[in-house]
Structure formats: structure tokens, C-alpha cells
Scaffold this active site. Sequence first.
Site, PDB file in Angstrom:
ATOM      1  N   GLY A 134       0.786  -1.227   0.000  1.00 58.67           N
ATOM      2  CA  GLY A 134       0.000   0.000   0.000  1.00 58.67           C
ATOM      3  C   GLY A 134       0.815   1.274   0.000  1.00 58.67           C
ATOM      4  O   GLY A 134       0.271   2.367   0.185  1.00 58.67           O
ATOM      5  N   ARG A 191     -14.422   5.392 -12.254  1.00 61.04           N
ATOM      6  CA  ARG A 191     -13.793   4.890 -13.469  1.00 61.04           C
ATOM      7  C   ARG A 191     -14.762   3.988 -14.231  1.00 61.04           C
ATOM      8  O   ARG A 191     -15.784   3.552 -13.686  1.00 61.04           O
ATOM      9  CB  ARG A 191     -12.539   4.078 -13.089  1.00 61.04           C
ATOM     10  CG  ARG A 191     -11.598   4.804 -12.109  1.00 61.04           C
ATOM     11  CD  ARG A 191     -10.848   3.809 -11.224  1.00 61.04           C
ATOM     12  NE  ARG A 191     -10.106   4.485 -10.154  1.00 61.04           N
ATOM     13  CZ  ARG A 191      -8.826   4.841 -10.225  1.00 61.04           C
ATOM     14  NH1 ARG A 191      -8.125   4.569 -11.296  1.00 61.04           N
ATOM     15  NH2 ARG A 191      -8.244   5.441  -9.218  1.00 61.04           N
ATOM     16  N   ASP A 260      -9.680   0.539 -15.642  1.00 66.98           N
ATOM     17  CA  ASP A 260      -9.660   1.108 -14.290  1.00 66.98           C
ATOM     18  C   ASP A 260      -8.865   2.410 -14.257  1.00 66.98           C
ATOM     19  O   ASP A 260      -8.826   3.070 -13.208  1.00 66.98           O
ATOM     20  CB  ASP A 260      -9.098   0.106 -13.282  1.00 66.98           C
ATOM     21  CG  ASP A 260      -7.710  -0.385 -13.652  1.00 66.98           C
ATOM     22  OD1 ASP A 260      -7.578  -1.062 -14.674  1.00 66.98           O
ATOM     23  OD2 ASP A 260      -6.748  -0.096 -12.902  1.00 66.98           O
TER      24      ASP A 260
END
Length: 501
Positions: A134, A191, A260
Site C-alpha cells: 500500500g 472509473r 480502471d
Amino acid sequence: MSSILPETEMLQAPPVPFDNSYARLPPQFFADQAPTPVTSPTLIKFNEALAHELGLDVEALRENAAAIFSGNEVLPGSQPIAMAYAGHQFGNFVPQLGDGRAILLGEVKDRRGRRRDIQLKGSGPTPFSRRGDGRAAIGPVLREYIVSEAMHALSIPTTRALAAVITGEPVYREEVLPGAVFTRVAASHIRVGTFQFFAARGDTDSLKILADHVIARHYPDIGDRANPYLALLEAVADRQAALIARWLHVGFIHGVMNTDNMTVSGETIDFGPCAFMDAYDPATVFSSIDRNGRYAYANQPAIGQWNLARLGETLIPLIAPSVDTAIELANVIIKAYGERFQAYWLAGMRAKIGLASEEDGDLELIQSLLATMQQQVADFTLTFRRLAALAADEDVTDFAATFNDPQSAAPWLERWRERLARDPQTPAARATAMRRANPAFIPRNHRIEQAIEAAVEDGDFSLFEALLKVLASPYEDQPAFAPYAEPPLPNERVLQTFCGT
């Protein structure tokens, strides 16, 4: 008896006036997720001009910017979430992606009344991280800051850079690198892949909620149409056609046009392995993960149409009760995308070569110049900028010097001058208009890499700051920064760019 608050408490407003519409959607749209604190954050850059535009309290943010923009301090009113979405990645469908290293802090309404997202990238793991950490390294953070702000200055719809922070912690990729967090501002982070997330699950109710949210947020004028969901597909098609045409006008290659990474708002998003072309070649690819050239410079318009078709597929249940009817209606819009793109691209290319009027032969004239540029390995940006100078000056020396064989452009220049003779603009007006259409400065790949290397190796952000300064005025001649307009020397060429994950 009424209570009396201290004057400071009465007058004090939150530094970021959050109003979080996406967090008010049903829970299947996101996961609640706070940023993971970091050890010792240090501010690299705070975009105070953008903060003012957003209506934020610049002074209050400045006082504690490192903690706020690293995620160590979550401000009042923020509702941190990781958004759910799916996506086609290089043509292969992945039913669950989502924000794996990004957290949406919330939304604000800027000084013009536009709703804008504020998001942290590299702020720690989320439920969508898929075993990732992350986090983000400093290189991708600086690249996105530089390129997104350059795109804004080039008048291309884009996400923006609000801040960058060093975390004080390492990230582990192929090598150990300094960690960083990037704060991104967007019209929204919705998106094509967001629609695909619910379509893949057969969740038509959530699709309708999402579509209604997008219409209200981005296309309120179509809400009263007889078929608002078909109108939504058409509106997204128009914005994407215009956006990708603008990319081609400045030689931009996104590098990873997965569904995406395609917003329904029409903004450029996700500047991972992106790059600007130096020598003109329509087959140019920089992205290290685009091994087959799917997202090459010249392929971008067709990929935009392919992505639009994927959006159309998700909207079929909303467009009409009959699947066959819905597909027929959607296909009309998807097929018309090519004409939309061509119209936007040709209008921009006419402006780049100084034409205010239209003639049937203009397309061939433009294509002839591009073919000569490719054959002669001419720098894309420099060729058009010098053509703008040539519009007001008959000395062809600088323009001809962009070609390997300076005489190779002579036949085209003769045809160009014949065409200009039939155009209504004066030479002075034409030169001015061409300078507005042809930037002198773009984020050259080698300059970005130099700035990143200086920051990583020496903690030196002076090259980063210099790039931001020159790229803030890309259409102006800036003699003090003249070297930044030049293409790279052979030993400076950057042939590959890399994803920021």
C-alpha cells in the site's frame, strides 16, 4: 439560557470543508479505511495555489502539512475510504481491483462550486491491496506531481497535485527506495472499472445508483433526458474523444489505458509509466509493462473506443428493457466515437499548423508533415514550436534543423505556404495562435528522471522545483530555461518508464 462559546471556537472553521457524497453511497461501493501512520513525514511540496482554489484554509494546512498529507492526522469531516472497482488490464478482465494503495479522504466544493475529491496515494494497505504494502516510492510520486501539473498548464483535463510528502520509511521494490505519499485532487475517482465492478456481479441496483450519482455529479444537464443512461454513455464518449485528441496534440503517451484508469469525468488519471514523445513515431511505447504496444501513441484513440465499449456493456440493463435494443442504441454511440475523435484531433492539428479555416485537403497536408517528421526523426514538440515561429518569420533555418536532412521539409513548406495564402488570418495573428497551440516546454522524460535521481540519491529537490516552474508556463518563451525545451542528447534518452506500484 443560551450558552456562549469562546470567540475562537465560534469562528474557527475546519481547514478542509469536507462534504462526502461518495461515502454516503451504500457500503458495497467502498471499504472504510484510515491511512496507516508513518514514522517521520517531511513535506516535499504543498500546492498552495490549488489549495486556495479548493477553498481550503491554506495557513492552517501549512502549519501541519507533513502530518496531514502523510495521513498521520485525519482532519475533522474526513471519511477515509478505499473505493471498489474492477477493470480490464491489458485486455484481461479482473473482477476486483479497488484502491490498493490509495485512500479517498473526502470531497470539497471549490470556489467555483465544483465538487472535487482529495485522495492520498501511498498511504498504506487497504482491503484491496492484494498482498501489496500500500505504499509508494518517491520516484512515482514526483513523476505524478510533475506530469499532472504540467498537463493542467497545457490545458488538458487532468487530476491535480496538492502535496507530496516523504514518509521517513523505506519501500521495497527491486531496490530499497525512500517512501512517499502523494495527495491527488480529481473531479472524481469514478472509473469505467467502477461500473464493471457491479456489472460483473449482476448488481443492477448498484449500477443504477452509480449511474445516477455520476449524472448528478458530472453531467447534471442530462438528468432530465428521456434516456439519461444512453445520454451518459454519449457524454463520456465525447469527453474521452476530446481528451485523447489533446493527448496526441502534445505527444503524450499514457502507457496504461486499462479500464480502471479511464475516468467517467473525462480527466487524465494515473501517471504511472506515462511519457511524452521526443522524436515523432506513432508506434512509440515507453511503458515497461506494455510489451506488445497495446497502448502505443497511435493506438490510444482505438483503445479509448474499446474502453468505451466496455462501459456500454455495463449500461445495457439501464438503457432499455430489451437487451437487443439496448445493444443497438449503445453501438450507435460507440461507432460514432471515431468520428468524434477525428473531428477533435483534426481541429487541434489545424490549429497547430496555423489554419483557422477548413479545406478538404487539410488532413492530407497534416499527415504529410507527420510522415516527413517520422522519416527524418524530427522532435515532435520542437518541430511544431518552430513552425509557429516560422509563421511570422521567413527564416527557415531553425525549423529545417529539426530534420535529419534540413532540405527534406522544403516540399511540404511550399504546400503549407500555398494553403496559408487561402487562410483568413494575418501572419501576426497566426503566429500568436500557433504559439498557444504548440508548447515550447513539455515534461521531457530525461528531465523528469534527472529530478528523480537527484531527489533519491542526494535529497536534492532543486531540479524538481525548476521543472515545476518552467512547466507552469509551457506556451511562453522562457529564455532562462531554454535548455528545458531541447530534446535529450543520445546518452540522455529515456527509453522505458515504469509503473509506480
